[in-house]
Structures are given as C-alpha cells and as structure tokens.
Design a protein around this motif. Structure first.
Motif, short mmCIF file in Angstrom:
data_model
loop_
_atom_site.label_atom_id
_atom_site.label_comp_id
_atom_site.label_asym_id
_atom_site.label_seq_id
_atom_site.Cartn_x
_atom_site.Cartn_y
_atom_site.Cartn_z
N PRO A 4 41.62 40.20 36.09
CA PRO A 4 40.90 38.98 36.40
C PRO A 4 41.28 38.11 34.66
CG PRO A 4 38.98 39.40 35.79
CD PRO A 4 39.85 41.06 36.02
N ASN A 5 41.84 38.79 34.02
CA ASN A 5 42.81 37.86 32.79
C ASN A 5 43.88 38.36 32.59
OD1 ASN A 5 41.99 40.51 31.25
ND2 ASN A 5 39.89 39.75 30.25
N SER A 6 44.33 38.39 30.87
CA SER A 6 46.19 38.04 30.47
C SER A 6 45.41 39.85 30.24
CB SER A 6 46.39 37.51 29.24
OG SER A 6 45.07 38.34 28.66
N PRO A 7 46.87 41.12 30.22
CA PRO A 7 47.20 41.65 29.85
C PRO A 7 47.33 41.87 28.48
CG PRO A 7 48.77 40.78 30.68
CD PRO A 7 48.52 39.98 30.77
N GLY A 8 46.53 43.51 28.14
CA GLY A 8 45.94 43.98 27.16
C GLY A 8 44.25 43.83 26.76
N GLY A 9 44.12 43.35 27.75
CA GLY A 9 42.53 42.79 27.05
C GLY A 9 41.68 44.32 27.36
N ARG A 31 43.96 50.41 34.18
CA ARG A 31 45.92 50.84 33.93
C ARG A 31 45.16 52.44 33.61
NH1 ARG A 31 49.08 47.76 34.82
NH2 ARG A 31 48.57 44.98 34.34
N THR A 32 43.73 52.55 32.51
CA THR A 32 43.67 53.64 32.43
C THR A 32 42.53 55.02 33.06
OG1 THR A 32 43.05 53.09 30.42
CG2 THR A 32 42.03 55.42 30.47
N ALA A 33 42.18 54.09 34.35
CA ALA A 33 41.53 54.49 35.26
C ALA A 33 42.49 54.72 36.45
CB ALA A 33 40.42 53.35 36.02
N ALA A 34 43.69 53.76 36.85
CA ALA A 34 44.70 54.08 37.62
C ALA A 34 45.04 55.32 37.27
CB ALA A 34 45.53 53.12 37.91
N LYS A 35 45.70 55.03 36.08
CA LYS A 35 46.78 56.91 35.24
C LYS A 35 45.61 57.88 35.45
CE LYS A 35 49.34 58.29 32.08
NZ LYS A 35 48.60 59.38 31.41
N VAL A 36 44.34 57.79 35.33
CA VAL A 36 43.66 58.96 35.82
C VAL A 36 43.71 59.03 37.01
CG1 VAL A 36 41.20 60.61 35.61
CG2 VAL A 36 42.32 58.75 33.59
N SER A 93 47.56 57.39 44.85
CA SER A 93 48.79 58.05 44.44
C SER A 93 49.98 56.36 43.76
CB SER A 93 49.43 58.75 45.45
OG SER A 93 50.05 58.42 46.52
N GLY A 94 50.39 55.98 43.30
CA GLY A 94 51.05 54.32 43.56
C GLY A 94 49.71 53.49 43.52
N VAL A 95 48.85 53.30 42.53
CA VAL A 95 47.89 52.29 42.60
C VAL A 95 48.92 50.91 41.95
CG1 VAL A 95 46.07 51.89 41.03
CG2 VAL A 95 46.27 54.11 42.14
N ASP A 96 48.22 49.83 42.51
CA ASP A 96 49.08 48.79 42.12
C ASP A 96 48.19 48.03 41.46
OD1 ASP A 96 50.69 46.15 41.67
OD2 ASP A 96 50.13 45.31 43.40
N VAL A 97 48.21 48.29 39.66
CA VAL A 97 47.21 47.42 38.30
C VAL A 97 48.10 45.91 38.56
CG1 VAL A 97 45.91 46.84 36.52
CG2 VAL A 97 45.97 49.60 37.63
N PHE A 98 47.16 44.77 39.03
CA PHE A 98 48.08 43.24 38.51
C PHE A 98 47.15 42.12 37.67
CE2 PHE A 98 46.74 42.72 42.62
CZ PHE A 98 46.44 41.72 42.78
N ASN A 99 48.23 41.74 36.97
CA ASN A 99 47.24 40.47 36.77
C ASN A 99 47.46 39.35 37.36
OD1 ASN A 99 48.12 42.24 34.25
ND2 ASN A 99 46.73 41.66 33.54
N ALA A 149 40.96 30.79 33.74
CA ALA A 149 39.58 30.48 34.18
C ALA A 149 38.85 31.36 33.75
CB ALA A 149 38.82 29.69 35.50
N GLY A 150 38.90 32.06 33.38
CA GLY A 150 37.56 33.20 32.59
C GLY A 150 37.88 34.05 33.70
N GLY A 151 38.14 34.53 34.16
CA GLY A 151 37.97 35.24 35.50
C GLY A 151 38.02 34.98 36.67
N THR A 152 37.48 33.38 36.90
CA THR A 152 36.99 33.02 37.92
C THR A 152 38.36 33.18 39.46
OG1 THR A 152 36.96 31.20 37.56
CG2 THR A 152 35.62 32.39 37.17
N VAL A 153 39.50 32.64 38.29
CA VAL A 153 40.86 32.33 39.66
C VAL A 153 40.90 34.64 39.90
CG1 VAL A 153 42.99 32.24 39.55
CG2 VAL A 153 41.82 31.32 37.82
N GLY A 154 40.61 35.03 39.61
CA GLY A 154 41.08 36.05 40.46
C GLY A 154 39.45 36.68 41.09
N LEU A 155 38.27 35.88 40.43
CA LEU A 155 37.28 36.09 41.76
C LEU A 155 37.01 35.23 43.13
CD1 LEU A 155 34.53 36.95 41.65
CD2 LEU A 155 33.42 35.04 40.72
N GLN A 156 37.45 34.28 42.72
CA GLN A 156 38.06 33.81 43.89
C GLN A 156 39.06 33.96 44.84
OE1 GLN A 156 36.04 30.44 45.12
NE2 GLN A 156 37.05 31.25 46.77
#
Length: 335
Positions: free
Chosen positions: A49-54, A61-66, A74-80, A84-91
């Motif tokens: 729920p925030n930008s790449p690199g945080g 992404r580390t958990a998905a790779k492991v 397999s094929g775990v899709d990690v997306f950003n 609003a501090g993560g609340t857009v993703g929360l909603q």
C-alpha cells in the motif's frame, strides 16, 4: 463385440475419474484458491500500500521470492497501490471482501494512518494472517551532514526544533513519524513543535535525505541498508535495545544516553469475509516460508528480527496496537 465395447467404456470412465481426481488435487485449482492439495499454491496476489522501494515493498517481494524459490507458491503477483499513508490500499482490501487470493502487506504505519487520514476502513475489519518481522529504526543523515553524532543533532534540534526538518517514509501516525515524536519527547522537545516532513515510503524518503531536503531521517534500518553500505548515508543511532549486526558501528539510543527503544513491525492481512480454508491457506503459505533457510538468510541480510505470529495471536496483537496508536495520536491531537 459387446464385451469389447463394455471394456472400452469402462476404461474411459475410469480414466475420466482419474483426470477429475487429479484436477481436484492441483494446488492452483480455482475452486479452492490453492488451499488444498500438493504442490505450490498459485494465483496469489500481495498488495503493497505504498510506493516501490520502501519497507513494505521489500518485505513483500522478498517473501514472494522465497515462496517461489522453495516451491511454496508460484507466480505470486506483488503490486503497489499507494496513497494516503497506505489507507487507499487498506480500503481496497476491505472492499475485496471474500477474495481469498488477495492479501496486503502492512504494519505499524497503516495502523496510524487509518486514524490520521480519517480512513473509513480500519485494520480491525481485515482478516489477520501473520505478523512477519520487526525492524529497528535508525536516525540517519547524508554523508556530508555536519552532524557527526546523535548528540550533535539533538543539541541543534533542541535549539531550533521548527527549523530542523526530519523526514520519514510514513504519514503521521506511522513508525517514521512516531519515532521522532517519541525521541523529541525524550530529549525535551515538545512533539507538536517538530517539523516532520512525510514521504510515501522509503523509496521517496531516500532522495530527500540524500538531497538535503531534510536535516535527518527517521526510518527502518533495512530500508537504507544499501545506502549505508555505499557510504551515502550515516547512521547516528539505532533504536533497538541492542546494536544491530548489519550496522555494527552505530550506537543505540540507550548507549547514547537517550532512554528510548523503538521497534517497527510488519505483517500481512487479507480481506474480510474470506473462507476458513483460504485463511488457513495463507497462514500455511507464510508458515512454510518462515521455516525455510532462505527466509532466515533474508532476516540476517536486512537486519530484521524474526517476530512470527499467526492467526488469533496476531489478531490480538493487532487489536492492542490499534488501541495504543490511537491513544498516542489523541495525545498529539492527530486522531
């Protein structure tokens, strides 16, 4: 001829039954969300729920790779999906009620943002899956900063708290905000006088630190480890109770005479209303991931502390964190 035809029909029926059984045992079967059967689970999506690199992004992404490297999923899709501090993703997570293949990477920052951003949705509405890691914070400056020690910084900060900007990769209420507020209180600065500049995740905070847009940053050790090793930033102090192996030269705040220990944490939640089977599937996936040597290696690499807890244990922890953060933010007039 009749006997031959009967034999053929019987064989075809048996083959059909075998094929149907095989389909039912496929981990990626659409009907059960991969919750049963053998082999890697498929079709999983993890929202950051925030930008790449945080820190959230790195953890997800580390958990998905492991998971993929160890054939857990397999094929775990990690997306950003930032905002609003993560609340857009929360909603979005709350709106995905019943979706057993979606989960959201989250942590202390989203707990606080749900209050400061006046979010209609709260983390207590989601389905808790697992608390994954804890991470010490760090007080950091660019390599050319005039502050050589935490004492240097505190001396200048106390003299002009509104003129010394501190940057963090979370909105008010998140760990990067709560850390300097608690630090200010410990050294005799009124928290309301702190000039805090909010960035959407560590990926946006780092350029601000390197570019001198803030005098210092408050962030997680793992989020700036590459820049520490490259000599682009210096750590004046870490916020853990004990020194951190990946930055052995950095003192703790307590060793520097400041009685403060502060730890961030990260976990994973799913939408409300998912089936018991899907909830258990996510718990199983993360448990298997946690038990691998690859994951232990990643904990060491990023300076993370193993803080694994699942299901009801994590749910109880999340409820307490929600209450504690709400209390702190009320004190600051932010909730």
């Amino acid at each position: 001829m009749r006997k031959f035809r009967t034999t053929i029909i019987g064989a075809l029926a048996a083959a059909s039954m075998l094929a149907m059984s095989a389909c039912g045992a496929t981990a990626g079967n659409e009907g059960d969300s991969g919750a049963t059967g053998e082999g890697p689970v498929s079709g999983l999506r993890i929202m950051v729920p925030n930008s790449p690199g945080g820190g959230y992004d790195t953890t997800a992404r580390t958990a998905a790779k492991v998971m993929e490297d160890n054939k857990i999923a397999s094929g775990v899709d990690v997306f950003n999906l930032s905002g609003a501090g993560g609340t857009v993703g929360l909603q979005r997570t709350i709106n995905e009620k019943g979706n057993g293949k979606l989960a959201m990477q989250m942590g202390l920052g989203v707990v606080g943002a749900s209050y400061t951003q006046k979010s209609q949705g709260k983390l207590t509405e989601t389905t808790p899956i697992a608390k994954v890691v804890e991470e010490p914070g760090a007080i950091v400056v660019p390599k050319n900063s005039p502050y050589q020690t935490i004492d240097d910084l505190v001396r200048e900060w106390k003299a002009d708290p509104k003129g010394i900007a501190v940057g963090g990769g979370s909105s008010p209420g998140g760990p990067d905000h709560l850390l300097p507020m608690q630090l200010a209180k410990k050294v005799g600065i009124t928290p309301k006088n702190v000039n805090y500049v909010s960035y959407d995740g560590g990926g946006e905070l780092l350029p601000a630190i390197l570019g001198g847009k803030v005098a210092f940053g408050a962030t997680g050790v793992g989020e700036i480890l590459d820049q520490i090793k490259a000599g682009e930033v210096r750590v004046l102090a870490v916020t853990s109770a004990q020194p951190v192996d990946v930055v052995p030269d950095a003192p703790t705040l307590k060793d520097s005479g400041i009685d403060l220990v502060f730890t961030n944490w990260r976990g994973i939640v799913a939408p409300p209303g998912i089936s018991d089977a899907d909830r258990q599937m996510w718990i199983d996936v993360y448990t298997k991931m946690h038990d691998t040597q690859d994951w232990r290696d990643q904990l060491e690499k990023y300076g993370w502390t193993d803080a694994f807890a699942t299901g009801d244990e994590f749910a109880n922890f999340l409820k307490k964190q929600d209450e504690e953060v709400a209390g702190i933010l009320n004190e600051l007039g932010l909730a």
